[in-house]
Each structure stands twice: as C-alpha cells, then as structure tokens.
Design an enzyme around this catalytic site. Structure first.
Site, PDB file in Angstrom:
ATOM      1  N   HIS A  59      37.714  28.877  43.546  1.00  0.00           N
ATOM      2  CA  HIS A  59      37.839  30.235  43.016  1.00  0.00           C
ATOM      3  C   HIS A  59      38.927  30.290  41.939  1.00  0.00           C
ATOM      4  O   HIS A  59      40.105  30.126  42.226  1.00  0.00           O
ATOM      5  CB  HIS A  59      38.191  31.173  44.171  1.00  0.00           C
ATOM      6  CG  HIS A  59      38.247  32.617  43.813  1.00  0.00           C
ATOM      7  ND1 HIS A  59      39.360  33.393  44.032  1.00  0.00           N
ATOM      8  CD2 HIS A  59      37.322  33.432  43.251  1.00  0.00           C
ATOM      9  CE1 HIS A  59      39.122  34.622  43.649  1.00  0.00           C
ATOM     10  NE2 HIS A  59      37.887  34.676  43.158  1.00  0.00           N
TER      11      HIS A  59
ATOM     12  N   GLU B 187      34.991  27.763  39.229  1.00  0.00           N
ATOM     13  CA  GLU B 187      34.685  29.103  38.705  1.00  0.00           C
ATOM     14  C   GLU B 187      35.537  29.481  37.507  1.00  0.00           C
ATOM     15  O   GLU B 187      36.731  29.150  37.453  1.00  0.00           O
ATOM     16  CB  GLU B 187      34.893  30.158  39.791  1.00  0.00           C
ATOM     17  CG  GLU B 187      34.384  31.527  39.359  1.00  0.00           C
ATOM     18  CD  GLU B 187      35.070  32.699  40.039  1.00  0.00           C
ATOM     19  OE1 GLU B 187      34.448  33.770  40.111  1.00  0.00           O
ATOM     20  OE2 GLU B 187      36.229  32.565  40.469  1.00  0.00           O
TER      21      GLU B 187
ATOM     22  N   ASP C 119      36.169  33.121  34.870  1.00  0.00           N
ATOM     23  CA  ASP C 119      35.897  34.501  34.491  1.00  0.00           C
ATOM     24  C   ASP C 119      36.093  34.596  32.984  1.00  0.00           C
ATOM     25  O   ASP C 119      37.061  34.036  32.449  1.00  0.00           O
ATOM     26  CB  ASP C 119      36.859  35.475  35.172  1.00  0.00           C
ATOM     27  CG  ASP C 119      36.730  35.473  36.687  1.00  0.00           C
ATOM     28  OD1 ASP C 119      35.604  35.275  37.177  1.00  0.00           O
ATOM     29  OD2 ASP C 119      37.743  35.688  37.370  1.00  0.00           O
TER      30      ASP C 119
ATOM     31  N   HIS D  54      41.017  36.212  34.651  1.00  0.00           N
ATOM     32  CA  HIS D  54      40.409  37.063  35.671  1.00  0.00           C
ATOM     33  C   HIS D  54      40.225  38.481  35.145  1.00  0.00           C
ATOM     34  O   HIS D  54      39.259  39.161  35.504  1.00  0.00           O
ATOM     35  CB  HIS D  54      41.284  37.083  36.922  1.00  0.00           C
ATOM     36  CG  HIS D  54      40.814  38.041  37.965  1.00  0.00           C
ATOM     37  ND1 HIS D  54      39.527  38.033  38.464  1.00  0.00           N
ATOM     38  CD2 HIS D  54      41.443  39.064  38.597  1.00  0.00           C
ATOM     39  CE1 HIS D  54      39.403  38.987  39.353  1.00  0.00           C
ATOM     40  NE2 HIS D  54      40.527  39.627  39.457  1.00  0.00           N
TER      41      HIS D  54
ATOM     42  N   GLU E 114      31.569  33.997  35.236  1.00  0.00           N
ATOM     43  CA  GLU E 114      31.418  35.443  35.399  1.00  0.00           C
ATOM     44  C   GLU E 114      31.693  36.197  34.101  1.00  0.00           C
ATOM     45  O   GLU E 114      32.695  35.935  33.430  1.00  0.00           O
ATOM     46  CB  GLU E 114      32.355  35.965  36.495  1.00  0.00           C
ATOM     47  CG  GLU E 114      32.260  37.463  36.711  1.00  0.00           C
ATOM     48  CD  GLU E 114      33.219  37.987  37.758  1.00  0.00           C
ATOM     49  OE1 GLU E 114      33.375  39.215  37.857  1.00  0.00           O
ATOM     50  OE2 GLU E 114      33.829  37.161  38.472  1.00  0.00           O
TER      51      GLU E 114
END
Length: 383
Positions: free
Chosen positions: A57, A84, A86, A99, A193
């Site tokens: 994460h 991951e 963002d 993030h 993301e």
C-alpha cells in the site's frame, strides 16, 4: 466470529488453476464475460498472481515515506505481489505519485520560502483544505521538493528517511518497474489509482487520458498487462475502460458514502447500493474487481471488535469480481479492538490474527502498509 473451514484456501487455489486452464472470461461469470466484447475485457494475466495477493500500500509505507521510489523498492524487496501508486497531476499535466494533491504533509514544501505564496485554501470533493497542492506547481518546481513521512507521530522511525527521495512521476515508476522486471525475469505488478478525477477534470487536468497515453507507451494497455487501474469514482474506471484494456477496480468507502462523481451528477446511490447484487452486476460490466474498505468485508461491532463477515465477498465472486480490500496495518490504532495488544496505539497488535480473519472471509488479496507481515499471514492460505 465463526471460523470458516480451512477448505477455503484450497478453493481459491483451484480458482486460480481454473483461470489458467479454462480462460478468464469463462470463469468470471456473465457480467464480466459480457463486457469482454466491449470496454470491460477479460482480466487475463491475473492467474499469474498468488491468492491471496498482497499489495504494498503506497509501497512499504509502514517502513518508508509513502509513494517514494524507496518505499516502492522496499515493498518489492519484501516480496509484495503488487506495488500501489496514487496519481495526481502537476500544473503542466504530468502525473506524479502522491496520496493526495495536498502535499503539505508529505513534502518539505513549507520549508521553501519561494513557494510561500502558493499556499491556498481549496474545496476538494466537498472538503475544505489549506496547504500546497500539486496542481499549482510545474513538474520542475515539484522536483525541488523532498518527500517526508505523512504520519510522523505514528511512525517516527520513518522520519529517518525524510528528504531522501523526490516525488516520483508515474513515468519514472513505469521505467523503474520495467527495469526491475528485466532484472527479476518476471513483471513487477502495479496497482494505480486516479485521485479526485472529477475535481481535476474540472480544472482541465483530466487524469484518464494522460494515464492511458503512458500505459500505451509502456505497453501496459492490454488486458493481460501486469497492472490494475483503480478509483473511488466509478466513472473514472469506466472512462479508462473506454481508453485501454487494462483491468479496472472500483474502490469503495463506507456503506453510507457517495462517490464524488455521483454527488456531482446527482446520482443518489451510495456504496450500500453498489454492493447489492444489482450494483455488483453493473460494476462487473466495466471492471474486474472491488477494492472495499475492510469494514465492508467484516463490519465492526459497537466495541470495535470484528463482527460476522458480510456477504460482500460471496456476492462479488458470484458477479465475477475480485475482492482486494484495504488497508491492513500493524499498529494497534488501525486494528480491530479484539486484535489490539497493550495500551500503546502505535505499538504492534495481533496483525496475523486480523489478517487470518479477512483471509478466511474469502478475499482475493489485501492492501498492507507492512507487506512482509501480510505475506507471512498469506502463506497459510496459499494452496
């Protein structure tokens, strides 16, 4: 909670074997198979991932400042199956890994007097924030900043690495993943993301088109690419499905949350509506999985302990959707009450017990700040 039979890991192992032998579209069920002829596509290549999958994460964010090349590399070194990112844009349209677009707490921007006048108050998805924002900086300006730990009170050990890395562009991350993949002899999987896509689209900084261009440039636009695309806004996943064949995942917050794109369009539905069989069937028409909060998988009782699992995992599987919930963390403050140990909220609790509960609920993977502990827990469930 009622403990499920240990036959479940074997069931998931058989599921993975079926994906490899029978083909993904036939296994996924009507919703996703139907989409294979259109924007939804079969999610080929997922059979190359172990089940349950462990997603680092924001990288190994339990040990390094999040969304840095150092955090991504450590996640890979610890054995995470997927790393991951963002994505938010700069003023000149580059996609960078943060993030949030508010970089007040994740960079040393406040220590740069030359950017003092960039401090602003903005409303982001209905929340008023004051700070510095990526969309007010060019990439060259952003590269003069250094990354810092986002929650130094909870993770003071991470502050040792403050200033060690810059804010990476997504292009840099794709180059890093390609290079590491060549070294390893197998792909580095990514989980990417789009953050606040409606907000950025309103500024003329839409995320989906530049993301799709990067994916095509790096040959990650196909259905079997080692990457998932995710968003809390379903329409962002739909937009991406029209641009590339890369598998998509819809992220889900609390049951009473409304995705911000729904708020803006006047769609009255909440997350609770999206996790009904009808809602899941709709999602399966353009996406391959769900990224729900852990509390949607196993709700918490009034005392903060885990209650009985919901039907979400079984319902999602019937719709042909993977389930990768977020976020498993080692610290007591983030764990259910029945898995906390001692009185220090920043001390480690029984993360293995908590992970076991979620894996027994049948999830296909989990996002974890500490991927090494999540991987140890997952070993007991990998057939």
């Amino acid at each position: 909670m009622t403990e499920t039979e240990r036959g479940r890991p074997g069931r998931r192992a058989v599921l993975g074997a079926a994906m490899a032998g029978a083909g993904t579209a036939g296994l996924l069920g009507a919703g996703t198979a139907r989409a294979a002829g259109g924007p939804g596509r079969p999610g080929g290549g997922r059979d190359r991932l172990p089940t349950p999958t462990v997603v680092a994460h924001r990288g190994a964010s339990g040990y390094r400042p999040e969304h840095t090349l150092g955090s991504y590399q450590l996640g890979l070194d610890l054995g995470a199956d997927i790393i991951e990112q963002d994505l938010v844009p700069t003023r000149d349209g580059h996609l960078v890994c943060r993030h949030e677009n508010d970089i007040t707490g994740t960079t040393d921007v406040a220590d740069h007097p030359e950017f003092a006048d960039r401090r602003a108050t903005k409303s982001i998805d209905g929340v008023e924030l004051t700070g510095w924002f990526t969309e007010d900086f060019t990439l060259a300006e952003l590269k003069t900043l250094r990354a810092t730990e986002r929650i130094p009170e909870q993770r003071p050990h991470n502050t040792l690495y403050d200033g060690r890395w810059t804010v990476p562009t997504f292009d840099e991350v794709l180059e890093w993943a390609a290079e590491r993949g060549r070294e390893r002899g197998r792909p580095v999987w990514l989980y990417t993301e789009t953050k606040h896509p409606s907000y950025f689209r309103s500024l003329g900084l839409g995320l989906e088109e530049p993301l799709a261009r990067l994916l095509r440039r790096h040959r990650l636009h196909r259905a079997n690419a080692p990457i998932f695309l995710q968003s809390f806004e379903p329409t962002s996943v739909q937009r991406l499905a029209e641009l590339v064949d890369t598998p998509g995942v819809v992220l889900l917050g609390a049951a009473d949350d409304r995705p911000w794109d729904f708020v803006e369009s006047g769609d009255p539905r909440t997350v609770a509506d999206l996790v009904t069989p009808e809602g899941l069937a709709e999602i399966a028409g353009y996406a391959h999985g769900l990224g729900p909060t852990l509390d949607l998988v196993i709700p918490r009782a009034d005392d903060g302990s885990l209650a009985e699992p919901s039907s979400l995992v079984a319902d999602a599987h019937r719709a042909g959707l993977l389930v990768h919930p977020y976020t498993l963390r080692n610290e007591n403050a983030f764990l259910p009450a029945d898995f906390q140990r001692g009185t220090d909220p920043n001390g480690y609790g029984d993360v293995f017990g908590a992970a076991r509960a979620y894996f027994e609920a049948g999830v296909d993977g989990i996002f974890a700040d500490h991927p090494d502990t999540a991987l140890l827990a997952a070993e007991d469930f990998r057939g």
